[in-house]
Scaffold this active site. Structure first.
Site, PDB file in Angstrom:
ATOM      1  N   HIS A  76      44.797  -7.101 -40.934  1.00 47.06           N
ATOM      2  CA  HIS A  76      44.939  -7.918 -39.729  1.00 47.06           C
ATOM      3  C   HIS A  76      45.006  -6.995 -38.513  1.00 47.06           C
ATOM      4  CE1 HIS A  76      46.150 -10.761 -42.860  1.00 47.06           C
ATOM      5  NE2 HIS A  76      45.862 -11.717 -42.003  1.00 47.06           N
ATOM      6  N   GLU A  96      45.545  -6.863 -46.816  1.00 47.39           N
ATOM      7  CA  GLU A  96      46.574  -5.820 -46.894  1.00 47.39           C
ATOM      8  C   GLU A  96      47.948  -6.342 -47.282  1.00 47.39           C
ATOM      9  OE1 GLU A  96      46.129  -7.508 -44.165  1.00 47.39           O
ATOM     10  OE2 GLU A  96      47.109  -6.612 -42.398  1.00 47.39           O
TER      11      GLU A  96
END
EC number: 2.3.1.265
Length: 316
Positions: free
Chosen positions: A137, A211
């Site tokens: 992100h 992630e």
């Protein structure tokens, strides 16, 4: 791309339907206001808010996360970095609210000049086995997705279900208006992994935010020297379909953007855990290069979870 709302603190108590509805209305109002006001006014308002929060210490979890990236105690995270990080996060939302009204073809031509590593994506599609773009992100991943649609057509991604349903549907409608195919993480007609595999076997592109997965389904990896869990989906899709797994990164360059596609990870071992670790290592390098643009305001590492939550993960 997947989720895209990791910084939100939405209520989980089913009795808080009024609060959830208010959250939806707030985002709807934000969408309308940002589109109606001049860009300079919106930018100044968002940046002023970022500086205010930074002066008051900023979100504690953001400070903890950046401390891991820098390798320092949370108190040693520089205030200018906190401010820059909050400004970057605000810019992401500012651009999200405006993106549907921008001329996408014109913007894509502008982005053509800043996107690197496209030969890796071209090679993957030339091989006929599809491509999995895995991203953290960072920066504006929706902007990258818009460019991808303009240059390679619709791609497929997955979205978590938010509450209330009206807020979830608002973000689905937004991303579909950009040309994304969005699958629900849960509650869909078919399991998302099955549909994603099908798209890859048809030599399509799949994009996944990758992630963070602090659940029992995530695989444990070392990330900036500490254990965390990341989703196995990108690696598993690559192993099972033969698609190329391409780490990708987005960041901001001044008032412009930076996007980079990296060489495909070696997935021939079939070891999903090892492949995910290699992806984590690539993410770490990229985030360290652009720490202010990593928009992670939620716990990222196992150490930041409660003991009861960690015990649940260990009981797998």
């Amino acid at each position: 791309m997947i989720a895209g709302l990791k910084g939100l603190k939405l209520p989980k108590d089913p009795r808080s339907s009024v609060t959830r509805t208010a959250t939806d209305w707030a985002y709807a109002a934000g969408w309308m206001a940002v589109r109606a006001l001049p860009e300079f006014a919106v930018r100044n308002a968002f940046d002023t808010g970022a500086r205010y929060f930074a002066r008051h210490g900023g979100p504690e979890q953001l400070r903890k996360n950046l401390a891991r990236v820098l390798g320092v105690p949370p108190a040693a995270v520089p205030d200018p970095l906190m401010c820059a990080s909050l400004e970057s996060y605000g810019r992401y939302w500012r651009e999200v609210f405006r993106l549907p009204t921008i001329n996408h073809r014109k913007l894509a031509r502008q982005l053509d000049r800043v996107i690197g590593g496209l030969d890796h994506l071209d090679a993957a599609l030339a091989a006929g086995l599809g491509a999995v773009l895995a991203l953290p992100h960072s920066g504006n991943w929706d902007m990258a997705g818009m460019w991808l649609v303009q240059r390679h057509g619709t791609f497929t991604t997955v979205a978590e279900r938010l509450k209330p349903e009206s807020l979830y549907q608002r973000f689905i409608d937004y991303r579909e208006s950009l040309g994304f195919e969005v699958l629900p993480l849960s509650g869909g007609e078919r399991p998302p992994f099955e549909v994603l595999s099908e798209r890859l076997r048809n030599n399509r592109v799949v994009c996944l935010m990758a992630e963070r997965d602090l659940t029992r389904t995530g695989v444990e990896v070392d990330f900036f020297g500490e254990p965390t869990r990341m989703p196995v989906g990108p690696a598993k899709l690559a192993v099972e379909t033969g698609a190329a797994l391409l780490p990708t990164h987005c960041w901001f360059e001044g008032r412009g953007w930076g996007f980079q596609v990296y060489p495909a990870l070696d997935c021939t071992s079939g070891d999903v855990a090892a492949i995910t670790q290699a992806l984590a290592d690539r993410f770490a390098q990229n985030i360290a290069a652009h720490p202010a643009d990593w928009h992670m305001l939620q716990p990222q590492w196992l150490a930041d979870l409660s003991e009861s939550r960690r015990a649940q993960l260990r009981s797998r």
